[in-house]
Design a protein around this motif. Structure first.
Motif, PDB file in Angstrom:
ATOM      1  N   ALA A 116       6.531  11.537  -5.382  1.00 34.17           N
ATOM      2  CA  ALA A 116       6.827  10.581  -4.320  1.00 34.17           C
ATOM      3  C   ALA A 116       5.616   9.704  -4.087  1.00 34.17           C
ATOM      4  O   ALA A 116       4.515  10.002  -4.557  1.00 34.17           O
ATOM      5  CB  ALA A 116       7.189  11.318  -3.039  1.00 34.17           C
ATOM      6  N   CYS A 117       5.829   8.630  -3.343  1.00 36.59           N
ATOM      7  CA  CYS A 117       4.694   7.826  -2.919  1.00 36.59           C
ATOM      8  C   CYS A 117       3.963   8.590  -1.819  1.00 36.59           C
ATOM      9  O   CYS A 117       4.440   9.615  -1.338  1.00 36.59           O
ATOM     10  CB  CYS A 117       5.158   6.455  -2.423  1.00 36.59           C
ATOM     11  SG  CYS A 117       6.007   6.483  -0.837  1.00 36.59           S
ATOM     12  N   GLY A 118       2.797   8.087  -1.424  1.00 36.37           N
ATOM     13  CA  GLY A 118       1.969   8.783  -0.444  1.00 36.37           C
ATOM     14  C   GLY A 118       2.676   9.042   0.882  1.00 36.37           C
ATOM     15  O   GLY A 118       2.335   9.962   1.601  1.00 36.37           O
ATOM     16  N   MET A 119       3.663   8.203   1.197  1.00 35.19           N
ATOM     17  CA  MET A 119       4.383   8.351   2.469  1.00 35.19           C
ATOM     18  C   MET A 119       5.735   9.026   2.292  1.00 35.19           C
ATOM     19  O   MET A 119       6.537   9.073   3.229  1.00 35.19           O
ATOM     20  CB  MET A 119       4.587   6.980   3.102  1.00 35.19           C
ATOM     21  CG  MET A 119       3.311   6.290   3.444  1.00 35.19           C
ATOM     22  SD  MET A 119       3.551   4.524   3.239  1.00 35.19           S
ATOM     23  CE  MET A 119       1.854   3.993   3.162  1.00 35.19           C
ATOM     24  N   ASN A 120       6.001   9.474   1.088  1.00 34.18           N
ATOM     25  CA  ASN A 120       7.248  10.185   0.802  1.00 34.18           C
ATOM     26  C   ASN A 120       8.479   9.295   1.014  1.00 34.18           C
ATOM     27  O   ASN A 120       9.517   9.759   1.465  1.00 34.18           O
ATOM     28  CB  ASN A 120       7.322  11.453   1.662  1.00 34.18           C
ATOM     29  CG  ASN A 120       8.239  12.494   1.044  1.00 34.18           C
ATOM     30  OD1 ASN A 120       8.506  12.474  -0.152  1.00 34.18           O
ATOM     31  ND2 ASN A 120       8.734  13.397   1.867  1.00 34.18           N
ATOM     32  N   MET A 121       8.331   8.014   0.698  1.00 38.91           N
ATOM     33  CA  MET A 121       9.456   7.092   0.870  1.00 38.91           C
ATOM     34  C   MET A 121      10.166   6.813  -0.450  1.00 38.91           C
ATOM     35  O   MET A 121      11.383   6.678  -0.495  1.00 38.91           O
ATOM     36  CB  MET A 121       8.955   5.773   1.448  1.00 38.91           C
ATOM     37  CG  MET A 121       8.555   5.886   2.890  1.00 38.91           C
ATOM     38  SD  MET A 121       7.322   4.671   3.296  1.00 38.91           S
ATOM     39  CE  MET A 121       8.277   3.189   3.180  1.00 38.91           C
ATOM     40  N   PHE A 122       9.392   6.683  -1.524  1.00 39.73           N
ATOM     41  CA  PHE A 122       9.983   6.479  -2.842  1.00 39.73           C
ATOM     42  C   PHE A 122       9.828   7.762  -3.640  1.00 39.73           C
ATOM     43  O   PHE A 122       8.821   8.449  -3.513  1.00 39.73           O
ATOM     44  CB  PHE A 122       9.297   5.314  -3.571  1.00 39.73           C
ATOM     45  CG  PHE A 122       9.579   3.991  -2.935  1.00 39.73           C
ATOM     46  CD1 PHE A 122      10.771   3.324  -3.198  1.00 39.73           C
ATOM     47  CD2 PHE A 122       8.661   3.421  -2.076  1.00 39.73           C
ATOM     48  CE1 PHE A 122      11.036   2.092  -2.608  1.00 39.73           C
ATOM     49  CE2 PHE A 122       8.920   2.197  -1.477  1.00 39.73           C
ATOM     50  CZ  PHE A 122      10.110   1.528  -1.748  1.00 39.73           C
ATOM     51  N   HIS A 123      10.840   8.052  -4.435  1.00 35.45           N
ATOM     52  CA  HIS A 123      10.845   9.331  -5.129  1.00 35.45           C
ATOM     53  C   HIS A 123      11.127   9.185  -6.619  1.00 35.45           C
ATOM     54  O   HIS A 123      11.786   8.245  -7.042  1.00 35.45           O
ATOM     55  CB  HIS A 123      11.905  10.253  -4.511  1.00 35.45           C
ATOM     56  CG  HIS A 123      11.694  10.474  -3.064  1.00 35.45           C
ATOM     57  ND1 HIS A 123      12.341   9.732  -2.104  1.00 35.45           N
ATOM     58  CD2 HIS A 123      10.865  11.314  -2.415  1.00 35.45           C
ATOM     59  CE1 HIS A 123      11.919  10.125  -0.908  1.00 35.45           C
ATOM     60  NE2 HIS A 123      11.036  11.071  -1.068  1.00 35.45           N
ATOM     61  N   SER A 153       0.825  -1.207   0.000  1.00 36.52           N
ATOM     62  CA  SER A 153       0.000   0.000   0.000  1.00 36.52           C
ATOM     63  C   SER A 153       0.859   1.258   0.000  1.00 36.52           C
ATOM     64  O   SER A 153       0.388   2.348  -0.281  1.00 36.52           O
ATOM     65  CB  SER A 153      -0.912   0.005   1.226  1.00 36.52           C
ATOM     66  OG  SER A 153      -0.116   0.042   2.396  1.00 36.52           O
ATOM     67  N   CYS A 154       2.143   1.070   0.295  1.00 34.98           N
ATOM     68  CA  CYS A 154       3.072   2.201   0.300  1.00 34.98           C
ATOM     69  C   CYS A 154       3.022   2.973  -1.006  1.00 34.98           C
ATOM     70  O   CYS A 154       3.073   4.193  -1.019  1.00 34.98           O
ATOM     71  CB  CYS A 154       4.477   1.654   0.551  1.00 34.98           C
ATOM     72  SG  CYS A 154       5.754   2.874   0.467  1.00 34.98           S
ATOM     73  N   LEU A 155       2.911   2.261  -2.108  1.00 36.45           N
ATOM     74  CA  LEU A 155       3.008   2.905  -3.423  1.00 36.45           C
ATOM     75  C   LEU A 155       1.640   3.158  -4.061  1.00 36.45           C
ATOM     76  O   LEU A 155       1.560   3.465  -5.238  1.00 36.45           O
ATOM     77  CB  LEU A 155       3.876   2.038  -4.348  1.00 36.45           C
ATOM     78  CG  LEU A 155       5.373   2.052  -3.982  1.00 36.45           C
ATOM     79  CD1 LEU A 155       6.055   0.793  -4.484  1.00 36.45           C
ATOM     80  CD2 LEU A 155       6.058   3.288  -4.527  1.00 36.45           C
TER      81      LEU A 155
END
Ligand code: CU
Length: 127
Positions: free
Chosen positions: A111-118, A74-76
Motif C-alpha cells: 500500500a501507499c504510506g497512507m494505506n489508500m492505494f493498494h 506525496s500520497c504515493l
C-alpha cells in the motif's frame, strides 16, 4: 412524448452503468515477473495507483520489484509491505528496487504510506 421516453431510457442506462461501476467485478491488472538468470524482476508504475496492481512471483527465486513514481502527490511517496516489514521511500521519477524474500509462498499486500492505494503480491508455490 417521444423525448420523454428517450430521456427515460438514457437515464436507466446511465443508472445501470453506475451500478455496474460500483458493484461489478473489475478486472485487476495482473502481471507475472520475468525471470532473468537467477532473478525475477518486474517494473511497477506508480501514477494514481499501481500498474500492474497485482504481481505474481515464483517461490524461492530472488525477486526485485522496481517501482517508479510518476505521480507528484506525496500520497504515493512511500510503498509499504506490512507483512514483509518493508517501508520504502519512492523519490519521484527514480526507479527504486524493492527486494522481496520469496521463501514463503502466499498472498501479500502492499500500500501507499497512507494505506489508500493498494497492490497485491502473490508468491506461487514451487511445482
Ligand atoms: Cu496514500
Amino acid at each position: 412524448m417521444m423525448i420523454k421516453v428517450i430521456v427515460g431510457i438514457v437515464g436507466i442506462i446511465f443508472i445501470i452503468g453506475i451500478v455496474w461501476w460500483f458493484f461489478g467485478k473489475h478486472q485487476v491488472a495482473e502481471s507475472t515477473a520475468v525471470i532473468e538468470g537467477q532473478k525475477q524482476r518486474i517494473k511497477i508504475n506508480v501514477d494514481g495507483g499501481y500498474s500492474p496492481e497485482k504481481v505474481v512471483l515464483k517461490q524461492n527465486v530472488p525477486a526485485e520489484l522496481i517501482f517508479t513514481r510518476k505521480d507528484a502527490s506525496s500520497c504515493l511517496d512511500h510503498v509499504v509491505f506490512p507483512d514483509l516489514g518493508i517501508n520504502q521511500a519512492l523519490p519521484k521519477d527514480q526507479p527504486v528496487t524493492v527486494k522481496i524474500d520469496t521463501k514463503e509462498a502466499g498472498d501479500y499486500n502492499w500500500a501507499c504510506g497512507m494505506n489508500m492505494f493498494h497492490g497485491q503480491l502473490k508468491i506461487e508455490p514451487e511445482a
